[in-house]
Enzyme design. Structure first.
Site, PDB file in Angstrom:
ATOM      1  N   CYS A  28       0.833  -1.204   0.000  1.00  0.00           N
ATOM      2  CA  CYS A  28       0.000   0.000   0.000  1.00  0.00           C
ATOM      3  C   CYS A  28       0.869   1.255   0.000  1.00  0.00           C
ATOM      4  O   CYS A  28       1.402   1.646   1.051  1.00  0.00           O
ATOM      5  CB  CYS A  28      -0.926   0.001   1.208  1.00  0.00           C
ATOM      6  SG  CYS A  28      -1.962   1.475   1.324  1.00  0.00           S
ATOM      7  N   CYS A  80      -0.461   4.096   2.159  1.00  0.00           N
ATOM      8  CA  CYS A  80      -0.191   3.886   3.588  1.00  0.00           C
ATOM      9  C   CYS A  80       1.259   4.206   3.948  1.00  0.00           C
ATOM     10  O   CYS A  80       1.528   4.799   4.997  1.00  0.00           O
ATOM     11  CB  CYS A  80      -0.468   2.429   3.974  1.00  0.00           C
ATOM     12  SG  CYS A  80      -2.076   1.789   3.504  1.00  0.00           S
ATOM     13  N   ASP A  81       2.204   3.787   3.116  1.00  0.00           N
ATOM     14  CA  ASP A  81       3.600   3.710   3.539  1.00  0.00           C
ATOM     15  C   ASP A  81       4.588   4.571   2.764  1.00  0.00           C
ATOM     16  O   ASP A  81       5.783   4.567   3.083  1.00  0.00           O
ATOM     17  CB  ASP A  81       4.064   2.248   3.466  1.00  0.00           C
ATOM     18  CG  ASP A  81       3.284   1.348   4.414  1.00  0.00           C
ATOM     19  OD1 ASP A  81       2.852   1.847   5.463  1.00  0.00           O
ATOM     20  OD2 ASP A  81       3.111   0.160   4.103  1.00  0.00           O
TER      21      ASP A  81
END
Length: 308
Positions: free
Chosen positions: A133, A136-137
């Site tokens: 993701c 997300c990261d």
């Protein structure tokens, strides 16, 4: 005898726990079912920095906080791998590998799993350089060299997103051309931060025990084995909705995702779905929580209407 509930929630990720909070807070008799630890994929995320209220929080810590918030209103929680959901009039029968339950409302929050490469190092370095993701990261790899494995829409979209923060983004693809939509390809090829390795079969993700250091791959045309030094790798080779137990309900699209309206309702009265299992574009903790609040309230509304 099957134990009876007002609402059964299948899945204890952020959306399922939120739905449980809302439904149990409305004084409904709620059961949460999950085949593993509560929290879902949050448990596999080292740090989360895009959930409102936290500048950064460990995934398991956020999972625990959400679980405790839901359990304050005393829903039941049981472990079980759901095998099937069937209909008996207004009742829904939920069969797991160990028990059977009934309820007027079933909320499907079973989520989706990322397809894995199944190469050495992938599992070992998950959350420590291996991600599924970019939204997300990406922030954890600012000014670092990273790789994206895949060639479809998701891989290229996320590669473009990563390029805003990373020093460079190398797309590793097992074919000699991308499968992404032409407009995405055009953007990617025009992006000066993006590079491409073609006809590459990933062999392993290697590291120093704490974080990844490189990706080992083989050139499928020449057979030559090579390595690419990177700080992170983002894998996009597909996502699998966890919907096998619901095929008989005729609520899935051609790809296996659950079809719902904006109130999380499926075509079957009293069966709702939320979060990553739904047919939608963005799959994040924040919108799973939003889905969960709607589904929990909709469960209450549905049961109130049954009593009218």
């Amino acid at each position: 005898m099957a134990k009876e509930y007002d609402v059964i929630i299948i899945g204890a990720g952020p959306g399922g726990l939120t739905a449980a909070l809302y439904a149990a807070r409305a004084n409904l008799n709620v059961l949460i079912l999950d085949r593993g630890p509560y929290g879902g994929q949050m448990n596999n995320t080292d740090a989360i920095d895009n959930y409102p209220g936290f500048t950064e929080v460990k995934g398991p810590e956020l999972a625990e906080k959400m679980y405790q918030s839901a359990m304050k209103f005393k829903p039941d929680f049981e472990y079980g791998d759901v095998q099937a959901v069937s209909l008996d009039g207004e009742n829904k029968i939920v069969k797991t590998d160990t028990a059977e339950y009934t309820a007027k409302v079933v909320i499907i929050a079973s989520g989706a799993d990322h397809k894995k490469l199944n190469v050495p190092g992938e599992e070992e370095y998950s959350g420590r350089g291996v991600s599924y993701c970019a939204v997300c990261d990406a922030a954890f790899f600012k000014d670092e060299d990273v790789a994206v494995i895949g060639g479809g829409d998701s891989a290229i979209e996320e590669g473009i997103y990563l390029s805003q923060l990373a020093k460079s983004v190398t797309v590793i693809h097992r074919r000699d051309q991308l499968r992404a939509q032409p407009d995405l390809q055009k953007k990617a090829f025009a992006n000066k931060k993006m590079k491409f390795i073609w006809n590459a079969q990933t062999q392993a993700i290697e590291g120093d025990g704490n974080k990844i250091t490189d990706i080992a791959y083989k050139d499928k045309k020449t057979g030559e084995e090579k390595k690419l030094q990177v700080a992170g790798v983002f894998i996009y080779v597909g996502v699998i909705p966890q919907t096998a137990p619901f095929k008989n309900l005729d609520i899935l699209d051609e790809y296996g995702w659950v079809k719902t309206d904006d109130h999380m309702r499926t075509k079957v009265p009293g069966i709702l779905a939320l979060g990553d299992v739904r047919a939608k574009d963005l799959r994040q903790i924040a919108n799973a929580v939003g889905d969960g609040s709607i589904a929990g309230q909709e469960a209450y509304n549905y049961l109130q209407n049954l009593d009218d």
